[in-house]
Design a protein around this motif. Structure first.
Motif, short mmCIF file in Angstrom:
data_model
loop_
_atom_site.label_atom_id
_atom_site.label_comp_id
_atom_site.label_asym_id
_atom_site.label_seq_id
_atom_site.Cartn_x
_atom_site.Cartn_y
_atom_site.Cartn_z
N ILE A 10 -64.42 39.37 -8.35
CA ILE A 10 -65.24 38.21 -8.74
C ILE A 10 -64.75 37.74 -10.11
O ILE A 10 -64.85 38.47 -11.10
CB ILE A 10 -66.74 38.56 -8.82
CG1 ILE A 10 -67.20 39.30 -7.55
CG2 ILE A 10 -67.56 37.30 -9.03
CD1 ILE A 10 -68.67 39.72 -7.58
N GLY A 11 -64.19 36.53 -10.14
CA GLY A 11 -63.74 35.92 -11.39
C GLY A 11 -62.23 35.90 -11.55
O GLY A 11 -61.57 36.94 -11.43
N ALA A 12 -61.69 34.69 -11.80
CA ALA A 12 -60.24 34.53 -12.02
C ALA A 12 -59.95 34.33 -13.50
O ALA A 12 -59.21 33.44 -13.88
CB ALA A 12 -59.70 33.37 -11.19
N LEU A 33 -62.44 35.47 -6.06
CA LEU A 33 -63.40 34.36 -5.92
C LEU A 33 -63.73 33.82 -7.31
O LEU A 33 -64.10 34.61 -8.20
CB LEU A 33 -64.69 34.86 -5.26
CG LEU A 33 -64.53 35.47 -3.88
CD1 LEU A 33 -65.85 36.10 -3.41
CD2 LEU A 33 -64.06 34.42 -2.87
N LYS A 35 -65.77 30.71 -9.55
CA LYS A 35 -66.75 29.61 -9.40
C LYS A 35 -66.25 28.27 -9.96
O LYS A 35 -66.67 27.22 -9.52
CB LYS A 35 -68.08 30.00 -10.04
CG LYS A 35 -68.17 29.92 -11.55
CD LYS A 35 -69.51 30.47 -11.98
CE LYS A 35 -69.80 30.18 -13.42
NZ LYS A 35 -70.36 28.85 -13.68
N ALA A 59 -54.99 33.36 -30.82
CA ALA A 59 -53.85 34.23 -31.06
C ALA A 59 -53.82 35.30 -29.98
O ALA A 59 -54.87 35.86 -29.65
CB ALA A 59 -54.01 34.91 -32.42
N PHE A 414 -70.00 27.26 -22.89
CA PHE A 414 -69.43 28.52 -22.40
C PHE A 414 -70.25 29.08 -21.24
O PHE A 414 -69.72 29.58 -20.25
CB PHE A 414 -69.34 29.56 -23.54
CG PHE A 414 -68.30 29.21 -24.56
CD1 PHE A 414 -66.97 29.08 -24.20
CD2 PHE A 414 -68.64 29.00 -25.88
CE1 PHE A 414 -65.99 28.74 -25.14
CE2 PHE A 414 -67.68 28.67 -26.83
CZ PHE A 414 -66.36 28.53 -26.46
N LEU A 453 -61.28 44.23 -25.23
CA LEU A 453 -61.57 42.87 -25.67
C LEU A 453 -60.33 42.02 -25.82
O LEU A 453 -59.23 42.52 -26.02
CB LEU A 453 -62.29 42.94 -27.02
CG LEU A 453 -63.61 43.72 -26.93
CD1 LEU A 453 -63.96 44.33 -28.26
CD2 LEU A 453 -64.72 42.83 -26.43
#
Ligand SMILES: Cc1cc2nc3c(=O)[nH]c(=O)nc-3n(C[C@H](O)[C@H](O)[C@H](O)COP(=O)(O)OP(=O)(O)OC[C@H]3O[C@@H](n4cnc5c(N)ncnc54)[C@H](O)[C@@H]3O)c2cc1C
Length: 473
Positions: A10-12, A33, A35, A59, A414, A453
């Motif tokens: 879930i999430g590209a 997938l 959205k 950066a 966002f 991160l």
């Protein structure tokens, strides 16, 4: 819809794409997938008045020069079977940290920063060197329970100003809790910013995204855009499938979710249980397009992290935008080579923002009031950026930049485009380092809320979760 996928992601964004490539390399049938109609998530781009703007990338951290073998960047390249030339990473010029009027400079050569600390804090340099040795030995597995980096810095350095100087870039590049961060994440980010370094592809984030999507496609990976997941079907503590926004059902036994911890819990029908963990540290960013190159205006910094007050505060502001701390990015000021220049000057400024306040304007006063507030803040941020740069470069004061365009993103932007609750870029302060949600088999988290991160960190998270998945069959 009932194709037999080994994994559904879930999430590209960066982590989802990297996980997808890794699984597809092993011949696994993978579906991503997404959205939105664009890939990249927090690190994407958009067009406005014929110009393309990056959303995330200021950066790429973790930059190391050719020949250095053991580094997160090289591990990433090896695992995705990509070469460093493909990323076209160009090094920063130099960056600054400014707290209460005191500025320290850093480049991709750590000895330069060390020298600055020695010159400006001669009595703390030994303590600083000991701190760096300690950081170099930190295992890259975050600790549970939470160990405060702020407390370790206080004990080790006994110098509030130096403590703030070190925390300022690190919290702006990964802080999900107010005024502090866990010691392991601090150490990882310290290495990625100061001991390694900052770089950017000439073409910006599009270069990286094109590379990742091409590689995923070549390996046979499948991707469905504008395809939001509405619910994860869990029965008898096992993942069974996904309900998509259009109402269709997709069978799936292994799901990797890159959308965040609280956001994933919502899809599992457990949003109430997780709501208190939602991150609330969000940002406003303004992007100014200038007729001049920043260098022509006398501004040669790549990134400037600033706090105008005597002590650094990293907290949700009471107003729309945090008044005193933030960061500036001048994408023109990377070393692209003599024959490569960005067509226009770009100045980006990011400050903390209050998501509730932005959403309240929209809900109570309507879209016009929201658009007006956004415009006003974009100008206020631009003025702030000029003030900081004029302070750092007093001799450049006479030149006035000519503004060609100005745009801004708010926490609402966002949240709307990436699904992150409150627009909290660094997600929840309660990271799920194992990636495993205890109540269900077959569902794992990757990306920011797994504790890694930034661009390189989130891709490494996707890879490590995919690797574990492969080991488990
Ligand atoms: C303004 C800004 C500046 C930044 N600057 C830097 C920087 O200079 N250097 C750096 O290293 N990092 C930077 N970052 C952070 C970096 O962009 C992120 O850490 C990284 O991109 C996170 O990737 P991810 O894959 O974990 O999550 P995301 O990018 O959030 O990916 C999640 C994806 O899931 C999709 N999604 C959400 N819900 C659903 C659903 N229900 N169904 C389907 N899809 C869904 C989203 O649309 C998104 O594409 C910045 C971020 C921002 C916003």
């Amino acid at each position: 819809m009932d194709k037999n996928y080994h994994s559904v992601i879930i999430g590209a964004g960066m982590s989802g794409l990297a996980a997808g490539i890794r699984l597809a390399q092993y011949g696994k049938r993978v579906l991503i997938l997404e959205k939105h109609h664009l890939v990249g998530g927090l690190n994407s781009f958009y067009s406005r008045l014929g110009r393309k703007f990056d959303v995330g990338l200021h950066a790429v951290t973790n930059f190391v020069r050719q020949g250095i073998k053991q580094s997160p960047l090289n591990r990433l390249l090896r695992q995705l079977r990509l070469t460093r030339e493909l990323f076209d990473l160009c090094e920063q010029n130099s960056s600054r940290i400014l707290v209460g009027g005191q500025a320290l400079c850093f480049t991709n050569d750590f000895s330069h920063f060390e020298q600055q600390v020695a010159e400006q804090f001669p009595r703390r340099i030994d303590a600083f060197r000991q701190l760096v040795t300690r950081i170099r030995h930190v295992e890259s597995h975050p600790l549970e329970p939470f160990v405060s980096a702020r407390k370790i810095l206080q004990e080790q350095l006994q110098c509030p100003r130096l403590e703030d100087i070190l925390l300022l870039p690190i919290l702006f590049y990964g802080g999900s809790r107010e005024d502090d961060i866990d010691w392991t994440s601090f150490s990882i980010l310290f290495c990625s910013i100061f001991l390694e370094g900052l770089a950017r592809p000439f073409e910006g984030v599009r270069r990286i995204l094109r590379l990742l999507t091409q590689r995923f496609r070549e390996l046979g990976g499948e991707r469905r855009m504008r395809c939001a997941v509405e619910r994860i079907d869990i029965r008898e503590q096992k993942v069974r499938g996904l309900v998509l926004q259009d109402g269709s059902y997709l069978k799936a036994e292994h799901i990797l979710s890159s959308i965040g911890y609280v956001e994933t819990m919502r899809l599992c029908g457990r949003g109430d249980q997780a709501r208190a963990s939602a991150g609330k540290l969000a940002f406003c960013e303004s992007i100014a397009v200038l007729k001049e190159e920043p260098r022509e205006l006398g501004w040669d910094d790549t990134i400037v992290f600033f706090e105008e007050q005597e002590r650094f505060h990293y907290r949700q502001p009471p107003g729309l935008v945090g008044p005193s701390s933030g960061l500036l990015c001048l994408p023109n000021n990377y070393r692209y080579g003599l024959d490569r220049r960005l067509p226009e000057g770009i100045l980006r400024i990011t400050q903390l923002a209050n998501a509730d306040r932005w959403k309240a304007i929209l809900a109570d006063e309507g879209p016009e009031a929201y658009a007006r507030a956004k415009r006003e803040q974009a100008h206020a941020l631009f003025e702030k950026a000029k003030k900081i740069l004029h302070f750092l470069h007093p001799s450049a004061e006479a030149k006035t930049p000519q503004l060609l365009d100005l745009d801004a993103f708010t926490p609402y932007t966002f949240e709307r485009f990436t699904g992150h609750i409150n627009g909290a870029i660094y997600g929840t302060p309660h990271k799920v380092f194992s990636g495993q949600l205890p109540f269900v088999e077959g569902l794992q988290l990757c990306g920011t809320d797994q504790g890694y991160l930034g661009i390189i960190g989130s891709m490494l998270s996707g890879i490590s979760i995919a690797n574990r998945h492969l080991r488990q069959g």
